[in-house]
Design a protein around this motif. Structure first.
Motif, PDB file in Angstrom:
ATOM      1  N   ILE A   6       0.856  -1.189   0.000  1.00  0.00           N
ATOM      2  CA  ILE A   6       0.000   0.000   0.000  1.00  0.00           C
ATOM      3  C   ILE A   6       0.884   1.228   0.000  1.00  0.00           C
ATOM      4  O   ILE A   6       1.768   1.379   0.848  1.00  0.00           O
ATOM      5  CB  ILE A   6      -0.940  -0.011   1.217  1.00  0.00           C
ATOM      6  N   SER A   9       0.210   6.265   3.825  1.00  0.00           N
ATOM      7  CA  SER A   9      -0.324   5.870   5.140  1.00  0.00           C
ATOM      8  C   SER A   9      -1.344   6.859   5.661  1.00  0.00           C
ATOM      9  O   SER A   9      -1.469   7.049   6.864  1.00  0.00           O
ATOM     10  CB  SER A   9       0.810   5.731   6.156  1.00  0.00           C
ATOM     11  N   ASN A  12      -7.133   6.428   4.553  1.00  0.00           N
ATOM     12  CA  ASN A  12      -7.627   5.426   3.610  1.00  0.00           C
ATOM     13  C   ASN A  12      -6.619   4.310   3.391  1.00  0.00           C
ATOM     14  O   ASN A  12      -6.984   3.135   3.306  1.00  0.00           O
ATOM     15  CB  ASN A  12      -7.984   6.089   2.274  1.00  0.00           C
ATOM     16  N   GLY A  13      -5.342   4.680   3.291  1.00  0.00           N
ATOM     17  CA  GLY A  13      -4.324   3.654   3.134  1.00  0.00           C
ATOM     18  C   GLY A  13      -4.253   2.728   4.325  1.00  0.00           C
ATOM     19  O   GLY A  13      -4.147   1.503   4.188  1.00  0.00           O
ATOM     20  N   ALA A  16      -7.297   0.398   4.428  1.00  0.00           N
ATOM     21  CA  ALA A  16      -7.100  -0.724   3.511  1.00  0.00           C
ATOM     22  C   ALA A  16      -6.094  -1.717   4.084  1.00  0.00           C
ATOM     23  O   ALA A  16      -6.280  -2.947   3.985  1.00  0.00           O
ATOM     24  CB  ALA A  16      -6.617  -0.208   2.159  1.00  0.00           C
ATOM     25  N   GLU A  31       5.298   4.804   3.164  1.00  0.00           N
ATOM     26  CA  GLU A  31       4.930   6.195   3.416  1.00  0.00           C
ATOM     27  C   GLU A  31       6.071   7.125   3.006  1.00  0.00           C
ATOM     28  O   GLU A  31       7.220   6.927   3.406  1.00  0.00           O
ATOM     29  CB  GLU A  31       4.619   6.392   4.905  1.00  0.00           C
ATOM     30  N   LEU A 257      -2.151  -1.306  -3.716  1.00  0.00           N
ATOM     31  CA  LEU A 257      -3.186  -0.305  -3.500  1.00  0.00           C
ATOM     32  C   LEU A 257      -2.542   1.067  -3.383  1.00  0.00           C
ATOM     33  O   LEU A 257      -1.555   1.236  -2.652  1.00  0.00           O
ATOM     34  CB  LEU A 257      -4.003  -0.612  -2.243  1.00  0.00           C
ATOM     35  N   ASN A 259      -2.867   4.775  -2.218  1.00  0.00           N
ATOM     36  CA  ASN A 259      -3.537   5.781  -1.387  1.00  0.00           C
ATOM     37  C   ASN A 259      -2.865   7.123  -1.659  1.00  0.00           C
ATOM     38  O   ASN A 259      -2.120   7.638  -0.843  1.00  0.00           O
ATOM     39  CB  ASN A 259      -3.434   5.397   0.086  1.00  0.00           C
ATOM     40  N   TRP A 436     -12.611   1.960  -7.704  1.00  0.00           N
ATOM     41  CA  TRP A 436     -11.388   1.600  -6.976  1.00  0.00           C
ATOM     42  C   TRP A 436     -10.575   0.563  -7.769  1.00  0.00           C
ATOM     43  O   TRP A 436      -9.379   0.455  -7.580  1.00  0.00           O
ATOM     44  CB  TRP A 436     -11.760   1.028  -5.602  1.00  0.00           C
ATOM     45  N   ALA A 446      -7.101   3.736  -3.789  1.00  0.00           N
ATOM     46  CA  ALA A 446      -7.654   3.766  -2.429  1.00  0.00           C
ATOM     47  C   ALA A 446      -7.437   5.117  -1.783  1.00  0.00           C
ATOM     48  O   ALA A 446      -6.874   5.218  -0.699  1.00  0.00           O
ATOM     49  CB  ALA A 446      -7.001   2.667  -1.580  1.00  0.00           C
ATOM     50  N   SER A 447      -7.902   6.171  -2.443  1.00  0.00           N
ATOM     51  CA  SER A 447      -7.665   7.516  -1.901  1.00  0.00           C
ATOM     52  C   SER A 447      -8.903   8.378  -2.040  1.00  0.00           C
ATOM     53  O   SER A 447      -9.938   7.934  -2.555  1.00  0.00           O
ATOM     54  CB  SER A 447      -6.502   8.179  -2.649  1.00  0.00           C
ATOM     55  N   GLY A 461     -10.525   3.541   1.381  1.00  0.00           N
ATOM     56  CA  GLY A 461      -9.615   2.427   1.621  1.00  0.00           C
ATOM     57  C   GLY A 461     -10.358   1.117   1.834  1.00  0.00           C
ATOM     58  O   GLY A 461      -9.952   0.063   1.334  1.00  0.00           O
TER      59      GLY A 461
END
Length: 483
Positions: A6, A9, A12-13, A16, A31, A257, A259, A436, A446-447, A461
């Motif tokens: 992912i 962070s 949403n991240g 998920a 991140e 994913l 974010n 998504w 996923a944002s 997320g």
């Protein structure tokens, strides 16, 4: 064990990440910054002991979110839920207050008491239906059609010039226009009206709470759960090219994913040209320029009830609010800007040394603007709180042009994940009942650039992770996941 990587962070991240870790994936979150949280992080940006929220500060969306309710965020944090959700000062020492109690709010609006109740009671008393309608893609049949219809009809009214005639008093029209202006777009508009109705309904359904200690507490609660289920987070990991990232093998069930801005997906090798064109057509909107203030005491509001509301909208009358937002939409900054301010330490003494206070404020500006917001924001606060300037110990400003370096998802300083237009309410970022999902196997968005859009609620997320799990043949529900 299948892997899930992912990027980002933010809430949403992390939502998920928690979902996939609980579903049995080996989760890694990358991140870009030195701390986790994205829009829900906190830092001592002015002076030691003064804890400021880097992004969002008050969280009605998190408090009411179906994802966070299932996650049990209310049990994991110490929430502060003030008796007043938001306030709107006016000249002459006046103010309109949106109390949690809709009756108390209406009683303070004189001739508009009945109209305030008529507008918001059918929504606040059926808030689950409102959250269902606004919390996912609009390209679906709502589970509560009557509530959805009520919400849609009110959005049509308040998003048009009808809004000029709805409220008769300066207090009510200012109070509602202040919450509508959260949308950061030209007014009147349907998207901003919808966002304002949701926020105002939440104010009377459960309030506008915030976590003791700062917004970082939300990210930390998600991190603790993620790590308890075997996930890990790497900070200072700024991913600029997905082609250079080893995220696994989608044929083996591995997932990626995103974010952040959908623009990052354009670096995927083999991305279909039609989808790439759709992502390039997606537009980003106006920006926010923010100032953190360290104060030697509480803000000296001319109207004492304003101190009861951690969130304060500073823009004067509805006419002034609309003029400010329309100026930004035209690439300018109004002389008297709309200022969204938060005073968390009025109810949370952990945020500042004893007797001191923290204050957070931003104004809307054109994208990528290098405009310094410190003096215009200070003037607007001083207008409604004479003596404010004398209480400033230190300030820290973030211009719109600097914001993307802090959070790569905020393109040009846009904190909403994309321009808030009617078209992009439906096509966010593509026209799909499941936006998504990307055409690349194992890759999902996923944002806030996907439904339900901006706000700290974790729902984008959750939708992305749930879609990925369904595609993998292992669908889950919130109740099962967090049983």
């Amino acid at each position: 064990m299948a892997r899930a990587t992912i990027i980002g962070s933010g809430p949403n991240g992390l939502a998920a990440a928690v979902t996939l870790a609980r579903a049995g994936y080996q989760v890694r979150v990358l991140e870009a910054g030195a701390r986790i949280g994205g829009g829900v992080s906190s830092a001592q940006s002015t002076l030691p002991g003064f804890v400021h929220d880097v992004g969002s500060a008050v969280h009605p969306g998190a408090y009411s979110s179906p994802f966070f309710r299932a996650f049990g965020l209310d049990r994991r944090l110490d929430w502060i839920n003030p008796i007043a959700a938001y306030a709107h000062p006016l000249d002459g020492g006046r103010a309109a207050i949106a109390w949690r109690d809709i009756e108390r709010t209406a009683d303070g609006l004189g001739a508009d008491a009945k109209r305030w109740r008529t507008l918001l009671r059918p929504l606040s008393s059926h808030i689950d239906g409102v959250l269902d309608f606004t919390g996912s893609s609009l390209l679906r049949v709502p589970r509560h059609p009557i509530t959805a219809a009520r919400f849609a009809l009110r959005t049509l009214d308040q998003g048009s010039t009808v809004a000029k005639r709805f409220f008769r008093t300066e207090e009510a029209s200012a109070l509602f226009s202040g919450v509508v202006a959260h949308g950061n777009t030209a007014l009147p508009s349907l998207p901003s009206a919808g966002a304002g109705l949701l926020l105002a309904a939440l104010a009377h359904a459960g309030g506008w709470p915030y976590p003791r200690g700062g917004a970082q507490a939300i990210a930390d609660a998600l991190r603790v759960d993620l790590e308890a289920h075997g996930g890990l987070i790497e900070t200072d990991a700024h991913i600029r090219d997905l082609g250079a990232l080893d995220w696994g093998d989608p044929a083996k069930g591995d997932l990626l994913l995103l974010n952040g801005s959908p623009r990052l997906a354009l670096t995927l090798p083999g991305l279909p040209s039609g989808y790439a064109r759709a992502l390039r057509r997606y537009r980003y909107g106006a920006a926010a320029a923010k100032v953190d203030f360290a104060l030697d005491g509480p803000v000296p509001w001319a109207h004492p009830d304003v101190a009861n509301a951690p969130t304060v909208h500073l823009s004067g009358t509805r006419t002034e609010t609309w003029a400010s937002e329309n100026a930004v939409a035209q690439g300018r900054v109004a002389e008297r800007p709309y200022v969204l301010a938060v005073q968390p330490s009025t109810l949370d003494p952990t945020r500042a040394p004893e007797g001191k206070a923290v204050f957070w404020a931003y104004m809307h500006v054109p994208a990528n603007s290098d405009f310094d917001p410190t003096e215009p924001i200070t003037r607007q606060i001083e207008r409604f709180a004479p003596g404010f300037r004398d209480r400033i110990l230190a300030t820290h400003a973030v211009r719109a042009s600097e914001r993307e370096a802090i959070n790569p998802a905020t393109i040009g300083g846009d904190i909403s994940g994309g321009d808030f237009t009617v078209q992009q309410m439906v096509r966010r970022p593509t026209l799909s009942s499941a936006p998504w999902r990307t055409p690349m196997r194992g890759v999902y968005l996923a944002s806030a650039s996907t439904p339900p859009g901006p706000g700290v609620n974790g729902m984008a997320g959750w939708h992305a992770a749930r879609t990925a799990l369904a595609d993998a043949g292992t669908p889950v529900s919130l109740d099962d996941l967090f049983a």
